[in-house]
Enzyme design. Structure first.
Site, mmCIF file in Angstrom:
data_model
loop_
_atom_site.group_PDB
_atom_site.id
_atom_site.type_symbol
_atom_site.label_atom_id
_atom_site.label_comp_id
_atom_site.label_asym_id
_atom_site.label_seq_id
_atom_site.Cartn_x
_atom_site.Cartn_y
_atom_site.Cartn_z
ATOM 1 N N GLY A 21 -7.322 1.384 5.990
ATOM 2 C CA GLY A 21 -6.266 1.684 5.411
ATOM 3 C C GLY A 21 -5.447 0.589 4.479
ATOM 4 N N GLU A 181 -5.983 10.208 8.243
ATOM 5 C CA GLU A 181 -6.937 10.326 7.006
ATOM 6 C C GLU A 181 -8.664 11.125 7.285
ATOM 7 O OE1 GLU A 181 -5.461 7.265 8.120
ATOM 8 O OE2 GLU A 181 -3.907 7.338 6.420
ATOM 9 N N ASP A 204 -0.332 2.940 19.191
ATOM 10 C CA ASP A 204 0.930 3.362 19.876
ATOM 11 C C ASP A 204 0.483 4.763 20.626
ATOM 12 O OD1 ASP A 204 0.494 4.445 17.158
ATOM 13 O OD2 ASP A 204 2.303 5.603 17.574
HETATM 14 N N1 HPA Z 1 1.122 9.148 13.655
HETATM 15 C C1 HPA Z 1 0.136 9.274 12.543
HETATM 16 N N2 HPA Z 1 -0.733 8.245 12.491
HETATM 17 C C2 HPA Z 1 -0.851 7.202 13.184
HETATM 18 C C3 HPA Z 1 0.002 6.976 14.407
HETATM 19 C C4 HPA Z 1 1.073 8.305 14.568
HETATM 20 O O1 HPA Z 1 1.796 7.949 15.706
HETATM 21 N N3 HPA Z 1 -0.252 5.792 14.856
HETATM 22 C C5 HPA Z 1 -1.277 5.390 14.264
HETATM 23 N N4 HPA Z 1 -1.532 5.943 13.089
#
Ligand code: HPA
Length: 243
Positions: A21, A181, A204
């Protein structure tokens, strides 16, 4: 030749393109892994490069964030530059309880809350899926490299900040991770008769309020990037006979 968003000439992109990205990640890959990398796009700072990795021509083109941005760049690469295969390399939030920070997920399919498929005027709900050839080759390559991977469903959302408690519902359906995406990429590939796969490192786990540090994200990204590059080498000796 140029398109509304890419300034490269026809032939400037390799048949296989890796899409992070972040433009700076594209530049990092070009500078650290590709031999003889040339910058082929800098419109809007959405950097793209083409070079070789272990003798195989590979391009890296940033996608930006979200389905509209991925939709534009992957459409132009597939339709105007004769790109055959796109592998997105990005981050995802872990959703399933079994998914841990830094895991690598191969997106076998992509659920979405987006209306992207409406343009195709189908009489039902389209199920965006990865190319089986790319998925299989990537899983095999990961095994050879000794990188454990998870293979399963992604949830591709239009919203990073979301007012609804929908993640819990997606979790009940066994979805592994959330990103923004993959669905547009998979639909563009299907419509173009081309191949796509989304590989994500878990940055995360929003349902558990866990996140990685910038350093940990960099290490996770390095493994995923090596996996994608090694897969490109493996794919180059195969013809794209089925998707
Ligand atoms: N949400 C959406 N896109 C993401 C997230 C998320 O928590 N973490 C990494 N890409």
């Amino acid at each position: 030749m140029s398109t509304p968003h890419l300034e490269g000439e026809k032939g400037d992109y390799a048949p296989i393109v890796l899409m992070p990205g972040d433009p700076l990640r594209a530049e990092f890959i070009a500078e650290n892994y590709l031999i003889g990398a040339q910058c082929v796009n800098n419109i809007r700072g959405m950097l793209g490069f083409t070079g070789t990795y272990k003798g195989v021509q590979v391009s890296v083109q940033a996608s930006g964030m979200g389905m509209p941005s991925m939709g534009i760049y992957s459409y132009e690469l597939f339709h105007f530059y004769d790109v055959q295969s796109i592998i997105r390399i990005g981050t995802a939030g872990g959703i399933d309880d079994s998914v841990q920070l830094r895991d690598i997920i191969l997106g076998q399919a992509s659920c979405t809350n987006s209306n992207y498929a409406q343009q195709y005027q189908l009489s039902g709900t389209y199920a965006p899926i990865a190319s089986f050839r790319l998925l299989r080759k990537t899983a095999e390559t990961a095994e050879k490299l000794g990188f454990p991977v998870r293979v399963g469903n992604l949830y591709c959302s239009d919203t990073f900040y979301d007012d609804s408690p929908s993640l819990k519902q997606w979790q009940k359906m066994g979805v592994l991770g959330i990103e923004m995406e993959s669905a547009a990429l998979y639909m563009n590939a299907a419509r173009a008769g081309k191949e796509a796969l989304c590989i994500c490192t878990v940055s995360d786990c929003p349902l558990r309020n866990e996140s990685t540090s910038a350093d940990e994200r960099q290490i996770g990204f390095t493994n995923m990037m090596e996996l994608a590059l090694e897969t490109a080498v493996q794919l180059s000796s195969q013809t794209a006979s089925f998707t």
